[in-house]
Design a protein around this motif. Structure first.
Motif, PDB file in Angstrom:
ATOM      1  N   GLY A 162       0.811  -1.209   0.000  1.00 44.82           N
ATOM      2  CA  GLY A 162       0.000   0.000   0.000  1.00 44.82           C
ATOM      3  C   GLY A 162       0.845   1.260   0.000  1.00 44.82           C
ATOM      4  N   VAL A 163       1.896   1.274   0.803  1.00 50.75           N
ATOM      5  CA  VAL A 163       2.770   2.447   0.854  1.00 50.75           C
ATOM      6  C   VAL A 163       3.581   2.579  -0.434  1.00 50.75           C
ATOM      7  CG1 VAL A 163       4.797   3.424   2.018  1.00 50.75           C
ATOM      8  CG2 VAL A 163       2.879   2.565   3.361  1.00 50.75           C
ATOM      9  N   ALA A 164       3.990   1.449  -1.004  1.00 46.52           N
ATOM     10  CA  ALA A 164       4.731   1.500  -2.269  1.00 46.52           C
ATOM     11  C   ALA A 164       3.893   2.128  -3.375  1.00 46.52           C
ATOM     12  CB  ALA A 164       5.169   0.093  -2.676  1.00 46.52           C
ATOM     13  N   VAL A 165       2.585   1.879  -3.337  1.00 47.06           N
ATOM     14  CA  VAL A 165       1.698   2.399  -4.374  1.00 47.06           C
ATOM     15  C   VAL A 165       1.277   3.839  -4.088  1.00 47.06           C
ATOM     16  CG1 VAL A 165      -0.570   2.131  -5.465  1.00 47.06           C
ATOM     17  CG2 VAL A 165       0.850   0.115  -4.994  1.00 47.06           C
ATOM     18  N   ALA A 166       0.923   4.126  -2.833  1.00 42.09           N
ATOM     19  CA  ALA A 166       0.288   5.416  -2.534  1.00 42.09           C
ATOM     20  C   ALA A 166       0.912   6.147  -1.361  1.00 42.09           C
ATOM     21  CB  ALA A 166      -1.206   5.184  -2.269  1.00 42.09           C
ATOM     22  N   GLY A 167       2.164   5.824  -0.996  1.00 41.95           N
ATOM     23  CA  GLY A 167       2.766   6.439   0.180  1.00 41.95           C
ATOM     24  C   GLY A 167       2.816   7.958   0.169  1.00 41.95           C
ATOM     25  N   ALA A 191      -0.998  14.914   6.288  1.00 40.65           N
ATOM     26  CA  ALA A 191      -0.300  16.031   6.914  1.00 40.65           C
ATOM     27  C   ALA A 191      -0.360  17.332   6.128  1.00 40.65           C
ATOM     28  CB  ALA A 191       1.164  15.640   7.138  1.00 40.65           C
ATOM     29  N   GLY A 192      -0.583  17.254   4.832  1.00 45.22           N
ATOM     30  CA  GLY A 192      -0.578  18.475   4.029  1.00 45.22           C
ATOM     31  C   GLY A 192       0.607  18.497   3.076  1.00 45.22           C
ATOM     32  N   PRO A 193       0.593  19.399   2.087  1.00 52.06           N
ATOM     33  CA  PRO A 193       1.640  19.422   1.056  1.00 52.06           C
ATOM     34  C   PRO A 193       3.015  19.832   1.563  1.00 52.06           C
ATOM     35  CG  PRO A 193       0.170  21.312   0.837  1.00 52.06           C
ATOM     36  CD  PRO A 193      -0.446  20.416   1.863  1.00 52.06           C
ATOM     37  N   GLN A 194       3.095  20.464   2.747  1.00 51.56           N
ATOM     38  CA  GLN A 194       4.412  20.886   3.237  1.00 51.56           C
ATOM     39  C   GLN A 194       5.255  19.717   3.745  1.00 51.56           C
ATOM     40  OE1 GLN A 194       1.498  21.311   4.712  1.00 51.56           O
ATOM     41  NE2 GLN A 194       1.654  21.941   6.868  1.00 51.56           N
ATOM     42  N   TYR A 195       4.618  18.536   3.917  1.00 49.29           N
ATOM     43  CA  TYR A 195       5.340  17.337   4.341  1.00 49.29           C
ATOM     44  C   TYR A 195       5.673  16.507   3.108  1.00 49.29           C
ATOM     45  CZ  TYR A 195       3.807  18.406   9.106  1.00 49.29           C
ATOM     46  OH  TYR A 195       3.593  19.007  10.307  1.00 49.29           O
ATOM     47  N   ASP A 196       6.939  16.152   2.938  1.00 44.58           N
ATOM     48  CA  ASP A 196       7.350  15.418   1.745  1.00 44.58           C
ATOM     49  C   ASP A 196       8.490  14.475   2.102  1.00 44.58           C
ATOM     50  OD1 ASP A 196       7.380  14.872  -1.117  1.00 44.58           O
ATOM     51  OD2 ASP A 196       9.298  15.915  -1.119  1.00 44.58           O
ATOM     52  N   LEU A 197       8.408  13.220   1.626  1.00 47.77           N
ATOM     53  CA  LEU A 197       9.445  12.226   1.881  1.00 47.77           C
ATOM     54  C   LEU A 197       9.510  11.297   0.673  1.00 47.77           C
ATOM     55  CD1 LEU A 197      11.307  11.530   4.376  1.00 47.77           C
ATOM     56  CD2 LEU A 197       9.740   9.646   4.811  1.00 47.77           C
ATOM     57  N   PRO A 198      10.699  10.900   0.228  1.00 54.32           N
ATOM     58  CA  PRO A 198      10.806   9.994  -0.920  1.00 54.32           C
ATOM     59  C   PRO A 198      10.065   8.678  -0.690  1.00 54.32           C
ATOM     60  CG  PRO A 198      12.934  10.983  -0.433  1.00 54.32           C
ATOM     61  CD  PRO A 198      12.010  11.371   0.690  1.00 54.32           C
ATOM     62  N   ARG A 199       9.510   8.137  -1.750  1.00 56.45           N
ATOM     63  CA  ARG A 199       8.727   6.907  -1.675  1.00 56.45           C
ATOM     64  C   ARG A 199       9.554   5.754  -1.095  1.00 56.45           C
ATOM     65  NH1 ARG A 199       4.221   5.648  -4.792  1.00 56.45           N
ATOM     66  NH2 ARG A 199       4.742   7.465  -6.080  1.00 56.45           N
ATOM     67  N   LEU A 200      10.833   5.644  -1.494  1.00 52.11           N
ATOM     68  CA  LEU A 200      11.671   4.548  -1.024  1.00 52.11           C
ATOM     69  C   LEU A 200      11.847   4.589   0.494  1.00 52.11           C
ATOM     70  CD1 LEU A 200      13.493   2.127  -1.554  1.00 52.11           C
ATOM     71  CD2 LEU A 200      15.386   3.719  -1.975  1.00 52.11           C
ATOM     72  N   ASP A 201      12.026   5.784   1.051  1.00 54.89           N
ATOM     73  CA  ASP A 201      12.163   5.903   2.504  1.00 54.89           C
ATOM     74  C   ASP A 201      10.904   5.421   3.212  1.00 54.89           C
ATOM     75  OD1 ASP A 201      14.696   6.890   2.304  1.00 54.89           O
ATOM     76  OD2 ASP A 201      14.132   8.997   2.511  1.00 54.89           O
ATOM     77  N   MET A 202       9.727   5.748   2.650  1.00 54.43           N
ATOM     78  CA  MET A 202       8.474   5.333   3.258  1.00 54.43           C
ATOM     79  C   MET A 202       8.305   3.821   3.174  1.00 54.43           C
ATOM     80  SD  MET A 202       5.745   8.313   2.186  1.00 54.43           S
ATOM     81  CE  MET A 202       4.544   7.625   3.325  1.00 54.43           C
ATOM     82  N   VAL A 203       8.701   3.219   2.044  1.00 52.81           N
ATOM     83  CA  VAL A 203       8.571   1.770   1.881  1.00 52.81           C
ATOM     84  C   VAL A 203       9.485   1.042   2.860  1.00 52.81           C
ATOM     85  CG1 VAL A 203       8.985  -0.153   0.306  1.00 52.81           C
ATOM     86  CG2 VAL A 203       7.818   1.884  -0.518  1.00 52.81           C
TER      87      VAL A 203
END
Length: 406
Positions: A292-297, A305-317
């Motif tokens: 789920g996170v790989a697809v829509a993280g 959280a809003g657009p001011q929060y951003d993290l690369p997809r790989l870090d989230m996976v």
């Protein structure tokens, strides 16, 4: 269903706080969250397991549930005082000028968590899952009402939002407490026995919950150049990565009393079958979370959280995969406790904690290092607890070895 509502309310609560405070001030709020749900929950969550185990056994033997309840509350309050004293030096060195407020809301949360998890252990051990569910619904509803009030009156500091946590816990216990669940006179020997049983469990749980809640905070200390916005985004992503843990909480509530009954009946076959039936969907739940996170993280992070929060997809996976590994410990830890392997499980967690430091030193970026460290500890502990449970079941007469004084 109750835990599902509570999980949803927690994410709504978090989303409101994230948006109200912004990345930098949310990092301050997360300091409280880490203390309350890393240290506090780490110390108090085992009370649910141990009170549930003792209550389920009492229901099927002598029926003296009230004495267990009194002993549990007494030990939980004593532990709260000790925790408050232990975190005071850390709080005094915290940044900003609100140290006294941070310590006050943190101490209040310790007390509230202790009372709540003793209550939940009682409800779980008696198989009162309707009221168990109602307590989570009440806590979530009060959180939402109070955080809405904070936004309406313009609360701008993190400690006002932090105060919502202990208030919601105590209100939830109050509305689900029945008159027939009175605290009964108990013996000093039972209080001492509960305290001695709790000590190794608290060690194991503190390491476990510190890993889950304070692990992401460690990113601050492995970065060459601190980046408050990145830190806040990583902490926000951790709330998404931990979503499967909320879903699994319902299984844990039912698991312990069933395992305790199998021990009372000396039914090793049922014990083994119960553990295996839970392990399979647990692995599936973790895998679903990673996919789920790989697809829509990134989309989920922006939605939460809003657009001011951003993290690369790989870090989230990677972070989600680390928590998927952690899910295995949530099955094997109560299994070891049901077998009376309190000390052995604590030793396993201590060994696992040492691997965190080793994995942390890997020559990689900060986000990857923290995720690998969490996964390494989880897999190490899962292997150790699996060995403890297997050894407890491999020889006969395991019920006699798990008996405790009443």
């Amino acid at each position: 269903m109750g835990l599902g509502f509570f999980g949803l309310s927690t994410y709504v609560f978090t989303a409101v706080v994230l948006r109200a405070l912004g990345p930098e001030r949310f990092a301050d709020f997360n300091l409280f969250w880490g203390l309350a749900y890393g240290v506090g929950l780490g110390a108090m969550l085992p009370f649910e397991q141990e009170v549930s185990r003792r209550t389920a056994t009492a229901v099927h033997t002598d029926g003296r549930v009230g004495r267990t309840l009194t002993a549990g509350v007494t030990v939980a309050l004593a532990f709260s005082v000790v925790l408050a004293a232990l975190v005071l030096p850390f709080v005094l060195h915290a940044s900003g000028g609100a140290n006294s407020l941070l310590w006050l809301v943190t101490t209040s949360s310790f007390v509230a968590l202790g009372i709540a998890y003793v209550s939940r252990g009682l409800l779980s051990g008696r198989s009162s899952f309707g009221r168990y569910s109602a307590q989570f619904v009440a806590e979530g509803a009060v959180r939402l009402a109070l955080v809405g009030l904070c936004v309406a009156i313009g609360v701008a500091n993190p400690w006002g939002y932090a105060a919502v946590v202990p208030v919601a816990l105590l209100v939830a216990v109050a509305v689900t407490w029945r008159r027939d669940e009175r605290l009964m006179s108990t013996s000093p020997s039972l209080v001492r026995d509960v305290a001695l049983s709790m000590a190794p469990l608290v060690v194991a749980s503190l390491i476990s919950l510190t890993l889950v809640n304070l692990g992401p905070v460690a990113i601050r200390y492995v970065q060459d150049v601190p980046d408050p916005t990145h830190d806040g985004s990583y902490l926000a992503a951790a709330f998404i990565a931990r979503l499967p843990i909320f879903a699994f909480a319902a299984v844990q509530a039912v698991l312990m009393p069933r395992l305790a009954r199998a021990v009372v009946r000396n039914d090793a076959a049922d014990f083994r079958a119960t553990v295996l039936r839970v392990l399979v969907p647990t692995l599936a739940l973790g895998l679903i979370g990673v996919v789920g996170v790989a697809v829509a993280g990134p989309w989920l992070l922006a939605l939460l959280a809003g657009p001011q929060y951003d993290l690369p997809r790989l870090d989230m996976v990677l972070l989600t995969a680390a928590y998927a590994c952690y899910l295995l410990t949530l099955v094997l830890q109560p299994s070891a406790v049901a077998l009376g392997k309190h000390r052995a499980s604590a030793v396993v967690w201590v060994v696992g904690a040492l691997t965190f430091a080793v994995a942390w030193l890997l020559p990689t970026d900060a986000s990857t290092a923290v995720s690998i460290a969490i996964a390494t500890v989880s897999l190490t502990v899962s292997a150790g607890l699996g060995w403890v449970v297997r050894r407890g079941l491999s020889s006969g007469g395991f019920a006699q070895r798990t008996a405790y004084r009443t």
